[in-house]
Design an enzyme around this catalytic site. Structure first.
Site, short mmCIF file in Angstrom:
data_model
loop_
_atom_site.label_atom_id
_atom_site.label_comp_id
_atom_site.label_asym_id
_atom_site.label_seq_id
_atom_site.Cartn_x
_atom_site.Cartn_y
_atom_site.Cartn_z
N GLU A 137 -40.07 18.81 -64.38
CA GLU A 137 -41.04 19.05 -65.46
C GLU A 137 -42.02 20.18 -65.13
OE1 GLU A 137 -42.97 15.37 -66.45
OE2 GLU A 137 -41.11 14.32 -66.78
N GLU A 170 -35.25 10.96 -66.77
CA GLU A 170 -36.36 10.01 -66.89
C GLU A 170 -36.45 9.53 -68.33
OE1 GLU A 170 -40.26 11.23 -65.63
OE2 GLU A 170 -39.47 12.20 -63.83
O1 IFM Z 1 -44.73 9.38 -63.79
C1 IFM Z 1 -44.28 10.49 -64.51
C2 IFM Z 1 -43.29 11.28 -63.69
O2 IFM Z 1 -43.81 11.66 -62.46
C3 IFM Z 1 -42.90 12.54 -64.43
N1 IFM Z 1 -42.48 12.24 -65.77
C4 IFM Z 1 -43.29 11.36 -66.57
C5 IFM Z 1 -43.62 10.11 -65.80
C6 IFM Z 1 -44.50 9.17 -66.65
O3 IFM Z 1 -45.68 9.81 -67.00
#
Ligand code: IFM
Length: 449
Positions: A166, A353
């Site tokens: 990200e 994710e």
């Molecule tokens: O916890 C984070 C992760 O580190 C990166 N993506 C989003 C998740 C939730 O906010």
């Protein structure tokens, strides 16, 4: 809905990140990271929480792999702590840091769990920040050095490599909105950081290929679907601008299309310095595009520069504990759009994710988090729909394996399939973890309740 059988080779997993779970920030020669400094700065993280102890995974890794086995997890995505391996970001290597991940990787493989390694999930060494951090182009070379060390060391056993997690968050939450480390509020810097992160990815790719010829490697973004809130052309234009900065400024250069003209025009005065070969480097082919998805965004036209848009949460949609709206069909739209617009570049998408924070309670040794299971179920159903329509999504990782340090929100937000009691460090597999184990084992979506 029931009966969604996923493709035989579908990759099921769960994810974590180093600073969020490891703790042991001053052990075995680990250097400081920007998140150590940020979390120790009063007022930056809810309740003054820090990652000093987190889930103490640095000491409990063996038990944690045991828990992964208990929930039948075939794939585990985690990140390497750059300052644990290179305490000053470059130069001197800390052997004990390298050894830690060696032990973890061995244990995973012995338990039949495939490691998926993220090289950088936000915990930049402070020593590099002191030299300008991601605003400084030299940080790209430091990242390549780090990549070279770890891919040489683990590449015989780790085949799945994710360069960055990200980068939008590193650039814009970290350098523009000031809510993530290092806490700057400077749009020009944020845009330069964006470019350097993309460049670092492009420079790292050939290093991964050289050291791990059979690697499956790429980057992981957090694109999202932007919907205009109303029917007006102004709202549509606002959604297009938001899409530019969150999605297209990343996807277009990675897909060898250069930076999108509308974004270059919008930010003309402060557009980053781009070297003559940079765009070609950024466009170095990768094996997949990684997608992290939680929620879509609705926007209407607004007055605030630079994007002149306003985010609106439709009141009829449910929300998670983060306040994020829940609308699973937006995931179908997102992966379909990536396939439609960039399908000739990436023939594989992975959801690295997806998950939800809810206010879990441990009651008589159990956590009955059926809301989370429902959230995951509905997003898997949305993904299945896209796969059924021919979108090449090849895997899905829940965020997160266990509750952990949720950045600016500290420990107040729980995303795990496994509950962590931070006082005792006792772990409890939640109802969602048991349900997910059944889904993974059967390769089929089953009702959560
Ligand atoms: O916890 C984070 C992760 O580190 C990166 N993506 C989003 C998740 C939730 O906010």
């Amino acid at each position: 809905m029931a009966g969604e059988v996923f493709p035989d080779d579908f990759v099921w997993g769960a994810a974590t990140a180093s600073y969020q779970i490891e703790g042991a920030v001053r052990e075995d020669g680990r250097g400081s990271s920007i998140w150590d400094v940020f979390s120790h700065t009063p007022g930056k993280v809810a309740n003054g929480d820090t990652g000093d102890f987190a889930c103490d995974h640095y000491h409990r890794w063996r038990d944690d792999v045991g828990l992964m086995r208990d929930i039948a997890l075939p794939n585990y995505r985690f990140s390497l702590s750059w300052p644990r391996i290179l305490p000053l970001g470059t130069g001197r290597i800390e052997q004990k840091g390298l050894d830690f991940y060696d032990r973890l990787i061995e244990e995973l493989l012995e338990n039949g769990i495939e490691p998926w390694v993220t090289l950088h999930h936000w915990d930049l060494p402070s020593a590099l920040y002191d030299q300008g951090g991601w605003v400084n182009r030299d940080t790209c070379a430091a990242f390549v050095e780090f990549t070279d060390i770890v891919t040489r060391r683990y590449g015989d056993r780790v085949k799945h490599w994710i360069t960055l997690n990200e980068p939008w968050c590193s650039a814009f939450l970290g350098y523009v909105h000031g809510i993530h480390a290092p806490g700057h509020t400077n749009l020009k810097e944020g845009l330069q950081v964006m470019h350097h992160l993309l460049l670092a990815h492009g420079l790292a790719m050939p290093v991964i290929r050289a050291n791990v010829p059979d690697a499956d490697a790429g980057i992981c973004l957090n694109p999202t679907t932007f919907y205009p809130y109303g029917d007006s052309q102004e709202d549509l234009d606002a959604a297009i601008r938001e899409d530019g900065l969150r999605n297209r400024v990343w996807l277009d250069p990675l897909a060898a299309r250069g930076y999108p003209d509308d974004m270059v025009d919008l930010f003309r005065e402060i557009w980053p310095e781009v070297g003559p070969d940079d765009l070609e480097i950024i466009a170095t082919p990768s094996d997949f595009i990684g997608v992290n998805f939680y929620n879509p965004t609705y926007v209407e036209a607004g007055n605030e520069p630079p994007l002149f848009s306003r985010k609106i949460d439709p009141p009829n949609l449910p929300r998670t504990d983060m306040g994020w709206i829940v609308e699973p069909s937006a995931l179908t739209d997102l992966v379909t759009r990536i396939h439609t617009d960039y399908g000739e570049i990436w023939t594989k998408q992975y959801i690295f994710e997806n998950g939800a924070a809810y206010d879990d309670r441990l009651v008589h040794g159990k956590v009955d988090d059926r809301q989370r299971a429902r959230y995951i179920h509905d997003h898997l159903a949305a993904l299945y729909k896209a796969i059924d329509d021919g979108v090449p999504v090849k895997g899905y990782f829940v965020w997160s394996l266990m509750d952990n340090f949720e950045w600016a929100e500290g420990y107040a937000r729980r995303f795990g399939l496994i509950y962590v009691d931070y006082k005792t460090q006792q772990r409890t597999i939640k109802r969602s973890g048991r349900w997910y184990a059944e889904v993974v084992s059967g390769n089929e979506l089953i009702a959560p309740d």
